[in-house]
Design an enzyme around this catalytic site. Sequence first.
Site, PDB file in Angstrom:
ATOM      1  N   PRO A  91       0.839  -1.209   0.000  1.00  0.00           N
ATOM      2  CA  PRO A  91       0.000   0.000   0.000  1.00  0.00           C
ATOM      3  C   PRO A  91       0.868   1.251   0.000  1.00  0.00           C
ATOM      4  O   PRO A  91       1.829   1.342   0.756  1.00  0.00           O
ATOM      5  CB  PRO A  91      -0.792  -0.128   1.308  1.00  0.00           C
ATOM      6  N   HIS A 118      -5.229  -1.313   8.585  1.00  0.00           N
ATOM      7  CA  HIS A 118      -3.983  -0.589   8.849  1.00  0.00           C
ATOM      8  C   HIS A 118      -3.854  -0.368  10.359  1.00  0.00           C
ATOM      9  O   HIS A 118      -4.443   0.548  10.921  1.00  0.00           O
ATOM     10  CB  HIS A 118      -3.985   0.738   8.103  1.00  0.00           C
ATOM     11  N   HIS A 160       2.233   2.157  12.019  1.00  0.00           N
ATOM     12  CA  HIS A 160       2.782   3.470  11.692  1.00  0.00           C
ATOM     13  C   HIS A 160       2.216   4.636  12.486  1.00  0.00           C
ATOM     14  O   HIS A 160       2.220   5.771  12.015  1.00  0.00           O
ATOM     15  CB  HIS A 160       2.627   3.741  10.193  1.00  0.00           C
ATOM     16  N   TYR A 162      -0.907   5.289  13.423  1.00  0.00           N
ATOM     17  CA  TYR A 162      -2.280   5.733  13.155  1.00  0.00           C
ATOM     18  C   TYR A 162      -3.214   5.212  14.249  1.00  0.00           C
ATOM     19  O   TYR A 162      -2.758   4.715  15.277  1.00  0.00           O
ATOM     20  CB  TYR A 162      -2.690   5.315  11.743  1.00  0.00           C
ATOM     21  N   ARG A 181      -2.049  -5.277   9.401  1.00  0.00           N
ATOM     22  CA  ARG A 181      -0.704  -4.701   9.313  1.00  0.00           C
ATOM     23  C   ARG A 181      -0.346  -4.083  10.656  1.00  0.00           C
ATOM     24  O   ARG A 181      -1.157  -3.375  11.258  1.00  0.00           O
ATOM     25  CB  ARG A 181      -0.658  -3.628   8.225  1.00  0.00           C
TER      26      ARG A 181
END
Length: 352
Positions: A27, A178, A181, A183, A230
């Site tokens: 992605p 997701h 990272h 988020y 992920r």
Amino acid sequence: MRIGKMQLLQPIQMGAWNLRNRIVMAPMTRCFADNETGVVGPDVVEYYRKRAADGVGLIISEGITISPRAKGTIGLPGLYTEEQIKSWKKVTDAVHQVGGTIIAQIWHVGRLTRHEIAGGLPPQAPSAIQADGHVHRLGKPYDTPEEMSIADIKEVIQQYAAAARNAITAGFDGVEIHGAHGYLIDQFNSDVSNHRQDKYGGDLRQRLTFMKEVSQAVIAEIGADRTIMRFSALKDDVRDYMWEDPDAAIQTFVEAFKESGLTMIHPSTMDFSQVISDGLTLHEIARKYWDGIIIGVGNLNPELAEQAVEAETIDAAAFGRPFLANPDLVSRVSQGEEFIAFDASKHFHVLV
């Protein structure tokens, strides 16, 4: 390299998907959707179609927001309106027409945004702690977020589930959640951004509660065989962050994945070969505790990816930036050709 016998180029059954090979398009946020509507256009259709036509095994889409408040910058696509769903259906139809498989990465940025991006409302986060840094493309500091109530948490979990349902309606073959990272999901996972005292806070196992509930809601909608998670230690707003005890942290994550019913994971790092604990890499530690599907990523090249697949550290290998410069990446791998070098000044600003 034994091109004709490369494991990387062999078919694999991954969940519900019978993939042509073990090469995955990672992605990559491109910001080419209409900023007002979150709708994607013909350029995005052709971008994904071209890579599918070359034979990539699995495409994971750019991050697609699950609500207006999930949006982190200008030009991000969504998957929560009929118009957005219809626009993505053109993408998935084009991919399927050339034999490809594509899943939607569903995404909520949490505190990494500002009110003018997030529909005029403050960012949502587990705790009211402002992130360091600036909104990509907007250049303004992140707003101090609003601490989510239990009602907010339940609503957002349902938004993830709805986005997964909408992804299937739009023709996607599944989703990647997701959870990496820095988020929203990762904000719940981290003691940097989660200071809650209820069941969504506490030690790492307890902080993973939100991630588990999101996973369970998505799986209930579309099935574990169409769902990837992920995760990472990487945080876009915390430089050089690493778990205090990576081995124990990854073991705790894996236990949560199993409890959630997940069967496929995508550990994310910028450097696949980086040793993080006791001589082992992120993916090697994950494999130590996880016998399900693992997608590898992190500045991979075909040689390194092939070695990792042969060693059974990973089941498939994701390539990111090389796919921007090389729509024919799979052909180049199969023919033993060098990749065209990635040029950020070109490939981050045009669809090719």
